[in-house]
Scaffold this active site. Structure first.
Site, PDB file in Angstrom:
ATOM      1  N   SER A  70       0.851  -1.131   0.104  1.00 61.67           N
ATOM      2  CA  SER A  70      -0.038   0.020   0.009  1.00 61.67           C
ATOM      3  C   SER A  70       0.965   1.168  -0.060  1.00 61.67           C
ATOM      4  O   SER A  70       2.048   1.274   0.505  1.00 61.67           O
ATOM      5  CB  SER A  70      -0.986   0.053   1.206  1.00 61.67           C
ATOM      6  OG  SER A  70      -1.706   1.170   1.302  1.00 61.67           O
ATOM      7  N   TYR A 129      -2.517  -0.259  10.309  1.00 62.72           N
ATOM      8  CA  TYR A 129      -2.470  -0.608   8.803  1.00 62.72           C
ATOM      9  C   TYR A 129      -1.421  -0.151   8.248  1.00 62.72           C
ATOM     10  O   TYR A 129      -0.799  -0.795   7.459  1.00 62.72           O
ATOM     11  CB  TYR A 129      -3.809  -0.044   8.285  1.00 62.72           C
ATOM     12  CG  TYR A 129      -3.969  -0.486   6.834  1.00 62.72           C
ATOM     13  CD1 TYR A 129      -4.404  -1.472   6.332  1.00 62.72           C
ATOM     14  CD2 TYR A 129      -3.769   0.379   5.686  1.00 62.72           C
ATOM     15  CE1 TYR A 129      -4.812  -2.157   5.144  1.00 62.72           C
ATOM     16  CE2 TYR A 129      -3.943   0.215   4.359  1.00 62.72           C
ATOM     17  CZ  TYR A 129      -4.251  -1.129   4.182  1.00 62.72           C
ATOM     18  OH  TYR A 129      -4.449  -1.553   2.825  1.00 62.72           O
TER      19      TYR A 129
END
Length: 274
Positions: free
Chosen positions: A157, A170
């Protein structure tokens, strides 16, 4: 002979697009997802389009379950040639209300702050993203040893490059996925297994839609900040990840490429903000 592509998280927006693309490229596709119905719906689409696909309800955090699913895939489709580790996600339990520290955050009990982040939520996010990459790789990479044209694609990501506010677990977990990708690439290099990752920028998915748009479809303040920091001034479309996926899974086009994390982000990672 058709390659067998195993995809975890295959019922989601991005990984379902990956599954359809790999089937279009001639692979036999195994779609793994905790939501078996979502995976089956994608498998039906692929079969209706003339491809070969089977769905398997799978918990990527349970190795025994992965082993059983692996055995079934080998019986149904053959040994795994390409593994795409797409399972991952965040949890509201480890999302802070404020982007930066505000007076009183250290004693607040009515909102989520850094100081009262839920440990179980943090553990869940790390397990889903890290163990959810480790365990499928342990199970399916064994199929690839000594065979040509095999590779592993992890899904990282933009958070791995530049952590976003509010979602520390995250961001940290995806950073670990990128690091683990490099570790695996070195570990398997002499076996011929290539290991790379795709790092999507901002795409609208089922997981983040409520954070990006109001119920009546208007952009949230967070969306406005994201687009202001994305030079192309828009969200990505799932189809815009597929060229990178084709390149990284093609052992002729990228046969000497391993250990890289490729951003597909509309320029987000290149923009300093000024």
């Amino acid at each position: 002979m058709s390659k067998v592509c195993v995809i975890t998280g295959a019922g989601g927006v991005l990984c379902s697009a990956f599954a359809k693309e790999m089937a279009k490229n001639g692979c036999k596709v195994a779609l793994l997802d905790l939501n078996g119905d979502a995976a089956e719906a994608v498998a039906v689409e692929i079969r209706n389009a003339g491809g070969e696909a089977k769905a398997y309800k799978t918990n990527v955090l349970e190795k025994d379950n992965l082993i059983a699913v692996h055995e079934q895939i080998v019986a149904d489709l053959g040994k795994c040639d390409i593994l795409i580790n797409g399972a991952g996600g965040n949890s509201p339990k480890c999302t802070t209300a404020h982007e930066t520290y505000q007076d009183g955050d250290d004693v607040a009990t009515d909102i989520s702050t850094f100081f009262n982040l839920d440990k179980s939520g943090f553990n869940f996010v790390f397990d889903l993203n890290i163990l959810g990459t480790l365990l499928p790789t342990q199970v399916f990479a064994a199929d690839m040893i000594g065979r040509e044209g095999c590779c592993i694609i992890n899904v990282s990501s933009m958070n791995a490059f530049r952590p976003l506010t509010k979602i520390p677990a995250y961001s940290a977990a995806k950073s670990a996925v990128s690091n683990f990708t490099q570790w695996l690439a070195v570990h398997f290099a002499e076996t011929g297994i290539r290991v790379n990752a795709i790092a999507p920028g901002f795409f609208v998915t089922n997981q983040n839609r409520a954070l990006l748009f109001t119920e009546d479809g208007q952009p949230t303040p967070r969306t406005n900040k994201i687009l202001a920091a994305t030079p192309m001034k828009r969200f990505g479309e799932p189809e815009e990840l597929l060229g990178t996926l084709r390149w990284l899974t093609d052992d002729k086009a990228s046969g000497f490429v391993t250990g890289v994390v490729v951003p597909v982000d509309g320029g987000f990672s290149a923009y300093s903000g000024v």
